[in-house]
Design a protein around this motif. Sequence first.
Motif: not given
Length: 309
Positions: A73, A99, A102, A76, A104, A108
Amino acid sequence: MEPLLGAKIGCLFALLVLTLVCGLIPICFKWFQTATATGCHRRVLSFLGCTSAGVFLGAGFMHMTAEALEGIKSEIQNLVIQNRTKSERHSDDGADSAYMDYPYGELVISLGFFLVFFLESLALQCCPGAAETPEAQEQELGTAHELEPHSHGLLPSPSRGPFRALVLLLSLSFHSVFEGLAVGLQLTVASTVQLCLAVLAHKGIVVFGVGLRLVQVGTESHWAMLSILSLALMSPLGLAVGLAVPQGDSKAGQGLAQAVLEGMAAGTFLYVTFLEILPRELASPEAPLAKWSCVAAGFAFMAVIALWA
């Protein structure tokens, strides 16, 4: 020698020695061998295995997953801010918000989980003989009934045990490298010692659980010792890399790559925890509340350690 450098070298040897000692205890002492244990001894080992399962569960959620989510986080956000400053005239706040929102990190971690799932399925597909036959399962069930009359159901296939133990070692090795790297990059003696103590507090019990797991899956002593030695070298290796990196010298995307690798390692760790460790420890219905208490105690220990780690 500078005080900071001396503190980091001391932390390096502390990480190495503690990992070796804690990991080799269940390997070197025959008392931890479950194959020859009977009666009360076998029950104590079962409860100890449940406690280590709780420790792995806590390490997966409270340390590896939490650190991976926070790292991904943060990286990003940094990338979005950098892109926004480079193209302020053409920036779209709505797109940037999408973006940022999301998940992420969760993606992952899930990719790490499914990667190991795929590799194990591929191995079983390419080598059908690795899968256990029904006759072997019946024989194993009979053996389990002889050793523990109240046992019901099948244990996880032993053929998958060594593979999952290897996955466990690899995921912990990745995590250990990043832990050592974090210690090596500290700028003051106080922060170095504080972070090292936090790592030592949970690393000892986790590595002890790894050694116990290697014994339970029937790993030969010399291979188990070599595995613990390899794992013990990972944190000092990361710390040495941190010492070699000049302060403030970080390339773009380097932090994101590290966070992604940590997320993948967390996913593989959770895969082994849920599909190998917990099912094996909870396969027998004997003393379910006592086993629950042991798992909860192991998890609670890691949750408390997370206050400082």
